[in-house]
Design a protein around this motif. Sequence first.
Motif, PDB file in Angstrom:
ATOM      1  N   ARG A  10       7.900  -2.072  21.531  1.00  0.00           N
ATOM      2  CA  ARG A  10       7.984  -2.805  22.795  1.00  0.00           C
ATOM      3  C   ARG A  10       9.426  -3.147  23.161  1.00  0.00           C
ATOM      4  O   ARG A  10       9.724  -3.424  24.317  1.00  0.00           O
ATOM      5  N   TRP A  11      10.333  -3.144  22.188  1.00  0.00           N
ATOM      6  CA  TRP A  11      11.753  -3.369  22.475  1.00  0.00           C
ATOM      7  C   TRP A  11      12.551  -2.076  22.384  1.00  0.00           C
ATOM      8  O   TRP A  11      13.413  -1.818  23.216  1.00  0.00           O
ATOM      9  N   ALA A  35      10.869 -10.724  15.557  1.00  0.00           N
ATOM     10  CA  ALA A  35      10.788 -10.385  16.982  1.00  0.00           C
ATOM     11  C   ALA A  35       9.383 -10.619  17.514  1.00  0.00           C
ATOM     12  O   ALA A  35       9.198 -11.180  18.605  1.00  0.00           O
ATOM     13  N   GLN A  84      14.900  -9.839  18.680  1.00  0.00           N
ATOM     14  CA  GLN A  84      14.580  -8.966  19.806  1.00  0.00           C
ATOM     15  C   GLN A  84      15.827  -8.276  20.345  1.00  0.00           C
ATOM     16  O   GLN A  84      15.806  -7.091  20.683  1.00  0.00           O
ATOM     17  N   GLN A  85      16.946  -9.017  20.410  1.00  0.00           N
ATOM     18  CA  GLN A  85      18.196  -8.437  20.882  1.00  0.00           C
ATOM     19  C   GLN A  85      18.683  -7.325  19.956  1.00  0.00           C
ATOM     20  O   GLN A  85      19.178  -6.288  20.418  1.00  0.00           O
ATOM     21  N   THR A  88       8.092  -1.959  16.423  1.00  0.00           N
ATOM     22  CA  THR A  88       9.156  -2.448  17.307  1.00  0.00           C
ATOM     23  C   THR A  88       9.202  -1.734  18.644  1.00  0.00           C
ATOM     24  O   THR A  88      10.146  -1.906  19.409  1.00  0.00           O
ATOM     25  N   GLU A 107      14.498 -14.576  19.549  1.00  0.00           N
ATOM     26  CA  GLU A 107      15.287 -13.865  20.557  1.00  0.00           C
ATOM     27  C   GLU A 107      16.389 -13.020  19.930  1.00  0.00           C
ATOM     28  O   GLU A 107      16.689 -11.918  20.410  1.00  0.00           O
ATOM     29  N   VAL A 163      16.586  -4.260  20.668  1.00  0.00           N
ATOM     30  CA  VAL A 163      16.989  -3.644  21.937  1.00  0.00           C
ATOM     31  C   VAL A 163      18.274  -2.831  21.739  1.00  0.00           C
ATOM     32  O   VAL A 163      18.405  -1.711  22.255  1.00  0.00           O
ATOM     33  N   SER A 186      11.480  -7.089  12.567  1.00  0.00           N
ATOM     34  CA  SER A 186      10.301  -6.803  13.385  1.00  0.00           C
ATOM     35  C   SER A 186       9.375  -8.005  13.450  1.00  0.00           C
ATOM     36  O   SER A 186       8.886  -8.385  14.524  1.00  0.00           O
TER      37      SER A 186
END
Length: 321
Positions: A264-265, A218, A226-227, A262, A223, A230, A215
């Motif tokens: 936002r993703w 991210a 973040q992946q 987390t 990146e 997601v 977290s």
Amino acid sequence: MSDPVAIGIDIGGTKLVAATVAADGRLIERHRRETPAHDTALLLQTLRASIRQLAAGRTDLPVGIGIAGLVSPDGVIRYGPNIGVRDVAIAEELADTTSAPIAVTNDASAAALGEQRAGAAQGHRDVVMFTLGTGVGGGIVVGDRLLLGANGFAAEIGHLIVAEGGRRCPCGARGCIEAYASGTAIGRVAAERAAAHDGPTVLRDVPMPTGRDVSQAALAGDELAQQVLVEAGTWLGVAAASLVNLLDPEVLLVGGGAALATSRWIVPAATEALQQRMLGNAWRVAPAFELAALGDDAGMVGAAMLALDRAGAAAPHGSRS
């Protein structure tokens, strides 16, 4: 200040928090104690002390208790993963503390009811809640009532299988959503991806990343982190699609420490996956994912509300509890 109508207690692996609760779900007075997690007699003694301190001489306040694990409708804790109690009849053992009903239920289910009655899902009668933390928990409210099941073990959402033969879950099965969207799973996936990743990522320098590490990475713009989030959100949407097809809830709540950091993703990915997999998606609107609002208080509020419901059901016809 409103008068208390019930007492709510949340038993965690390290702390036991109890509070008096008003009719609108507001907490009035709160006390925190250490949880004697592996001493049943001391746990019961601590619960009695908390109830009597908050009741202040009243013996008419219903008491609701939330605890992680499997709890039967009559208030027997069959199994608690973080607390060393097995087959303990907590409701019966504490009957001398109040003349009103004592309700004991799973802590995530209690949190779902708390959010439905006084939090982010207030005003909705049909709610599904995911709690994302070390594991994945959840609760389901149908028709304004907490779904408990025949044995009290309903709504173990974390063990909904989303990938047959997939990642091993701590429960021993394979492919549970807990193995894909929990904080523990997020950290494990991040470690695997970082080891195989050629590009820059701060996660490569973390020997055993946790969900919190991912977290933070991210949020700092990593990146790869973040992946990973997601992907976890996508799996959450896969699980949500089955629950939406089965229950048709008005709203889907996401709570727990891993979710708030987390969202936002995770939330957009979960929303997209749900919309793609929901039955009849061209003719209906998917329920929205909303963030839980009560934080750590949700379990106490929900447990108190469950006890209050039972007090109302037990009251003589025409009386008010």
